[in-house]
Design a protein around this motif. Structure first.
Motif, PDB file in Angstrom:
ATOM      1  N   PHE A  65      79.514  58.297  55.230  1.00 14.47           N
ATOM      2  CA  PHE A  65      80.072  59.363  55.927  1.00 14.47           C
ATOM      3  C   PHE A  65      80.760  59.120  56.773  1.00 14.47           C
ATOM      4  O   PHE A  65      78.931  59.382  57.322  1.00 14.47           O
ATOM      5  N   TYR A 105      81.625  62.462  59.825  1.00 14.25           N
ATOM      6  CA  TYR A 105      82.090  63.718  60.200  1.00 14.25           C
ATOM      7  C   TYR A 105      82.023  63.605  61.598  1.00 14.25           C
ATOM      8  O   TYR A 105      81.337  63.356  62.059  1.00 14.25           O
ATOM      9  N   LEU A 134      78.993  62.644  63.209  1.00 14.43           N
ATOM     10  CA  LEU A 134      77.721  63.066  62.662  1.00 14.43           C
ATOM     11  C   LEU A 134      78.227  61.718  61.452  1.00 14.43           C
ATOM     12  O   LEU A 134      79.549  61.326  61.026  1.00 14.43           O
ATOM     13  N   GLY A 141      72.904  65.949  48.354  1.00 13.54           N
ATOM     14  CA  GLY A 141      72.596  65.950  49.754  1.00 13.54           C
ATOM     15  C   GLY A 141      72.570  64.421  50.399  1.00 13.54           C
ATOM     16  O   GLY A 141      71.845  63.317  49.173  1.00 13.54           O
ATOM     17  N   TYR A 142      73.024  64.754  51.731  1.00 14.22           N
ATOM     18  CA  TYR A 142      72.985  63.094  52.158  1.00 14.22           C
ATOM     19  C   TYR A 142      72.229  63.440  53.605  1.00 14.22           C
ATOM     20  O   TYR A 142      71.404  64.676  53.278  1.00 14.22           O
ATOM     21  N   PHE A 183      72.030  62.729  56.850  1.00 13.48           N
ATOM     22  CA  PHE A 183      72.583  62.593  58.148  1.00 13.48           C
ATOM     23  C   PHE A 183      71.940  61.985  59.395  1.00 13.48           C
ATOM     24  O   PHE A 183      70.686  62.285  59.350  1.00 13.48           O
ATOM     25  N   GLY A 184      72.655  61.425  59.799  1.00 13.80           N
ATOM     26  CA  GLY A 184      72.273  60.660  61.092  1.00 13.80           C
ATOM     27  C   GLY A 184      71.617  62.030  62.510  1.00 13.80           C
ATOM     28  O   GLY A 184      71.994  62.904  62.416  1.00 13.80           O
ATOM     29  N   SER A 185      71.885  61.816  63.509  1.00 11.73           N
ATOM     30  CA  SER A 185      71.296  62.416  64.300  1.00 11.73           C
ATOM     31  C   SER A 185      72.544  62.558  65.179  1.00 11.73           C
ATOM     32  O   SER A 185      73.075  63.510  66.349  1.00 11.73           O
ATOM     33  N   TYR A 237      72.630  73.523  53.945  1.00  9.83           N
ATOM     34  CA  TYR A 237      72.536  73.008  54.765  1.00  9.83           C
ATOM     35  C   TYR A 237      71.715  73.965  55.138  1.00  9.83           C
ATOM     36  O   TYR A 237      72.557  75.043  55.683  1.00  9.83           O
ATOM     37  N   GLU A 290      71.091  67.579  63.210  1.00  9.75           N
ATOM     38  CA  GLU A 290      71.936  67.691  62.452  1.00  9.75           C
ATOM     39  C   GLU A 290      71.486  67.997  61.580  1.00  9.75           C
ATOM     40  O   GLU A 290      70.424  69.040  61.884  1.00  9.75           O
TER      41      GLU A 290
END
Lengths: 117, 110
Positions: free
Chosen positions: A33, A35, A91, A105-106, A108-110, B36, B43
């Motif tokens: 994904f 974002y 993101l 939940g996924y 995420f990268g930074s 979250y 992130e």
């Protein structure tokens, strides 16, 4: 690697310049994904891949935005003729499941912080 | 109207306090629910999923009210390290994408 890797971490582009942002998901993750997160806002969905297939691109704000994942692993988000309103953190997230079951939940990268000047 | 609405805060609380965040969602077809956590310039990271029966993870308790389309997060015995933005997140049936709220900022002070 162990996590989702994005590059570059920071990008400054002059208005009108094209940019390419890279995402290297967790190995074996089917779903990917992109974002966009503007300052003070929550992430906004751009697009979704299951393996190499782009199944949802409803969040791409204009035809200047293009994403690909040709071999089902690394993905690139390209923005053509950047505008100031494109300034945001981009993101990438990946997830293992891709068969329609809810995934919990996924990762995420930074992110890549894009500033258009 | 945004699909997921949260009070942006900030919520300023002393260490040890109990604090509650609320969130409403507009799409009754929403299927999955999450909280979250996002630290400044970092992130988002999954804090916990939210189940219909309510669920607890240590000092954190999440509740879901499908009839009212309302989700809550309760943090007990706040720590300085809890200072962050808490994002309410939903996913609609049949869709993979997550829809995020704007986030609620929490500041825990000594």
């Amino acid at each position: 690697g162990a996590g989702v890797s994005q590059s570059p971490r920071y990008k400054v582009a002059k208005r009108g310049q094209d940019v390419a942002l890279r995402c290297d998901p967790i190995s074996g993750h089917v779903s990917l994904f992109w974002y966009q997160q503007a300052l003070g806002q929550g992430p906004e969905f751009l697009t979704y891949f299951q393996n190499e297939a782009q199944l949802d691109k409803s969040g791409l704000p204009s035809d200047r935005f293009f994403a690909e994942r040709p071999e089902g692993s690394v993905s690139t988000l390209k923005i053509q003729r950047t505008q100031q309103e494109d300034s945001a953190v981009y993101l990438c997230a990946s997830s293992f499941t891709g068969d329609g079951r809810p995934n919990y939940g996924y990762t995420f990268g930074s992110g890549t912080r894009l500033t258009v000047v | 109207r945004k699909e997921v609405e949260q009070d942006p805060g900030p919520f300023n609380v002393p260490e040890g306090a109990t604090v509650a965040f609320n969130c409403t969602y507009s799409n009754s077809a929403s299927q999955s629910f999450f909280w979250y956590r996002q630290d400044c310039r970092k992130e988002p990271k999954l804090l916990m999923s939210v189940y219909s029966s309510g669920n607890e993870d240590g000092r954190f308790t999440a509740q879901l009210n499908r009839a009212s389309q309302y989700i809550s997060l309760l943090i007990r015995d706040s720590k300085l390290s809890d200072s962050a933005t808490y994002l309410c997140v939903v996913r609609e049936t049949g869709f993979q994408k997550l829809v995020f709220g704007t986030g609620t900022r929490l500041l825990v002070s000594p």
